[in-house]
Scaffold this motif. Structure first.
Motif, short mmCIF file in Angstrom:
data_model
loop_
_atom_site.label_atom_id
_atom_site.label_comp_id
_atom_site.label_asym_id
_atom_site.label_seq_id
_atom_site.Cartn_x
_atom_site.Cartn_y
_atom_site.Cartn_z
N GLU A 150 0.83 -1.21 0.00
CA GLU A 150 0.00 0.00 0.00
C GLU A 150 0.86 1.26 0.00
OE1 GLU A 150 -2.73 -0.15 3.23
OE2 GLU A 150 -3.65 -2.06 2.61
N TYR A 151 1.91 1.26 0.82
CA TYR A 151 2.79 2.43 0.88
C TYR A 151 3.72 2.50 -0.32
CZ TYR A 151 1.28 4.22 5.35
OH TYR A 151 0.53 4.79 6.35
N GLU A 154 1.79 4.35 -2.81
CA GLU A 154 1.74 5.76 -2.45
C GLU A 154 3.04 6.45 -2.85
OE1 GLU A 154 -0.12 9.16 -0.71
OE2 GLU A 154 -0.94 7.15 -1.09
N ASP A 157 3.27 6.72 -6.72
CA ASP A 157 2.35 7.74 -7.22
C ASP A 157 2.91 9.14 -6.98
OD1 ASP A 157 -0.11 8.72 -8.32
OD2 ASP A 157 -0.81 9.12 -6.29
N THR A 163 1.24 3.80 -10.48
CA THR A 163 1.07 2.82 -9.40
C THR A 163 0.98 1.42 -9.99
OG1 THR A 163 -1.35 3.04 -9.46
CG2 THR A 163 -0.14 4.46 -7.90
N ALA A 309 -2.79 3.59 3.36
CA ALA A 309 -1.63 4.46 3.60
C ALA A 309 -2.09 5.66 4.44
CB ALA A 309 -1.01 4.91 2.28
N ALA A 313 -1.81 9.87 3.94
CA ALA A 313 -3.00 10.61 3.53
C ALA A 313 -3.27 11.77 4.48
CB ALA A 313 -4.20 9.67 3.47
N SER A 322 1.39 17.24 -1.56
CA SER A 322 1.56 15.79 -1.66
C SER A 322 2.97 15.33 -1.30
CB SER A 322 1.22 15.32 -3.07
OG SER A 322 2.09 15.91 -4.03
N THR A 326 4.42 11.78 0.40
CA THR A 326 5.36 10.95 -0.36
C THR A 326 6.60 10.64 0.47
OG1 THR A 326 4.60 11.94 -2.44
CG2 THR A 326 6.74 10.82 -2.47
N ALA A 329 5.67 8.11 2.97
CA ALA A 329 5.52 6.81 2.31
C ALA A 329 6.88 6.15 2.09
CB ALA A 329 4.77 6.98 0.99
#
Length: 496
Positions: A150-151, A154, A157, A163, A309, A313, A322, A326, A329
């Motif tokens: 999941e991370y 993230e 992305d 992704t 994540a 978020a 963002s 990141t 992440a």
């Protein structure tokens, strides 16, 4: 020294004739457990780990998916009171950690609670404990690997704008065919472990430093978006919600006992193991409560439902940018990988100890003379965990891991009381205060959390236990070294 390279004969006429009940309750003397430390088929484990490295192993095995991923599952169950759930889960871990510290200082071997149970409550319960540890460590490796994906998405992305598609990053039943990231991270951990325990410990220490820095960064930034109104309805789902969240969050504390699996590779195990276990739990608990408090203050508890994540978020939402998410992440990808590495290490060492006792096949006890690691053991366990991570959803893995761990921890608390009675004069480098009170509380807390889990988890646990008992009665009970060796080969312990 016992010859580890000779397989027990098919029929050993010198072995003692033991009743079935006698076989089930036979115990392995503490002195023998300690004297066999490090011995394996074809070589020995190397004592190369310091107290600091042992502490980092425990933190590395604990601090990861529980706070980065499972927090998103726990908050909808308890609301803002998730902080209380963390404290309850932490108390459960604390009482058990005290018991682990006492036993690790007295019986510093690789088998962890399996070996402690073997010395105090007999072979059958030792096997049950070991089987639970296989569930705890093996399945939690898979669960952590699933959360890692999941991370990773993230991070991808936020850096390159792409992704991994769901079909290659989700389990069957969740829109995918295979969880490729989960598979890859386990195989990468396997490569590091095959290089040696000391080398793996150095890599883990670096990753632990990164993960602590990432969580401190989250708290600093998340606090700027703190809204006290998010705590107004503190217990929206009552005490039942806190109990359910606590049982789930106990997964976050799994791993503090990882240092105890390194008992045969520590430089000064009797002194360093208790210190490492307690220090790691204090650091982890403080970080968990702080992160949970900041997270709920920054987001309304209903916003956590269905989030992935979660911490990244929250940082994106608080800052409106963002790149902070990141950055977190990236820290999470590194930190969760360290959990995979250290928990996988613990699993291989437990199977190593069980193999030395004859309860699982000898292949798990073979040690490479070149690297001082159980190489075949590491490969087999890694491939099994990688397969689980690639096809099983995270939620199912988390609860299955928790119930196996709680059962093993409960036995450790009982083992402290039993050993206090049967071996009161045995040297102890760490001793739990207030006699049996804390171990009994540890047992009660473990039982409370076990019964807070749902019926499906109990069914899975029952099936796992049934399979383990079948294996023991068909294989382990007859091939146990205590069953196949002559009486004079098994030194007796001094009992009260």
């Amino acid at each position: 020294m016992l010859d580890q390279g000779v397989a027990p004969p098919a029929v050993d006429t010198t072995a003692p004739k033991t009743s079935v009940l006698g076989a089930l309750i036979r115990r392995k003397p503490v002195e023998r457990l300690v004297s066999e430390g490090g011995q394996g088929e074809g070589g020995s484990l190397r004592r190369s780990l310091s107290m600091w490295q042992l502490t980092m192993i425990s933190i590395g095995a604990t601090l990861g998916t529980g706070i980065f991923v499972v927090l998103g599952d726990a908050v909808p169950k308890a609301g803002p009171a998730v902080t209380v759930a963390f404290v309850i889960a932490g108390l459960t871990a604390l009482f058990s950690a005290l018991s682990y510290a006492e036993l690790a200082g007295s019986i510093p071997v690789a088998g962890s609670s399996y070996s402690y149970t073997y010395a105090t409550m007999g072979e059958l319960l030792a096997w049950v404990c070991g089987w639970c540890l296989i569930l705890e460590y093996g399945v939690s490796v898979a669960a952590v690997a699933v959360g890692w994906g999941e991370y990773l998405n993230e991070l991808l992305d936020g850096t390159i704008g792409v992704t991994i598609p769901d079909v290659l990053s989700s389990a069957p039943g969740e829109g995918g065919i295979i969880n490729l990231p989960g598979l890859i991270v386990v195989l990468l951990a396997m490569v590091f472990l095959l290089g040696g325990a000391r080398e793996s410990a150095v890599v883990n220490t670096v990753m632990v430093a990164v993960k602590i820095a990432a969580l401190v960064l989250f708290c600093a930034i998340g606090f700027t978006g703190f809204k006290s109104g998010n705590y107004d309805d503190f217990m929206p789902l009552g005490t039942a919600g806190i109990g359910a969240a606590s049982a789930t969050l106990f997964f976050s504390y799994i791993g503090f006992d990882a240092a105890s699996t390194a008992g045969e590779e520590a430089k000064n195990p009797k002194r360093d193991l208790p210190r490492a276990i307690m220090l790691s739990l204090v650091i982890v608990t403080a970080l968990y409560v702080l992160v949970a408090a900041v997270a709920v203050g920054a987001w309304h508890w209903k916003d956590f439902d269905g989030s992935e994540a979660t911490l990244a978020a929250i940082m994106n939402d608080v800052t409106g940018q963002s790149h902070w998410g990141t950055l977190l992440a990236a820290g999470a990808v590194i930190s969760i990988a360290s959990v995979v590495l250290t928990v996988l290490y613990g699993q291989t060492r437990i199977l190593f100890a069980m193999s030395r006792d004859g309860l699982v096949p000898k292949v798990f006890g073979k040690v490479s003379a070149k690297t001082g690691t159980p190489r075949v053991n590491t490969v087999v366990v890694s491939l099994f965990c990688a397969a689980l991570a690639s096809v099983i959803p995270l939620g199912k893995l988390v609860d299955a891991t928790s119930i196996g761990t709680l059962f093993a921890f409960a036995l450790v608390n009982v083992a402290v009381v039993v050993l206090r009675y049967t071996r009161p004069d045995m040297p102890r480098t760490f001793k739990v205060l207030f006699g049996p009170v804390f171990p009994v509380l540890g047992f009660v807390f473990c039982a409370y959390n076990m019964f807070s889990l749902d019926a499906v988890t109990w069914v899975v646990f029952g099936c796992w236990m049934a399979a383990g008992l079948v294996f023991y009665f068909l294989y382990g009970m007859r091939r146990s070294r205590l069953a196949t060796e002559a009486p004079e080969a098994v030194p007796a312990a001094t009992e009260k």
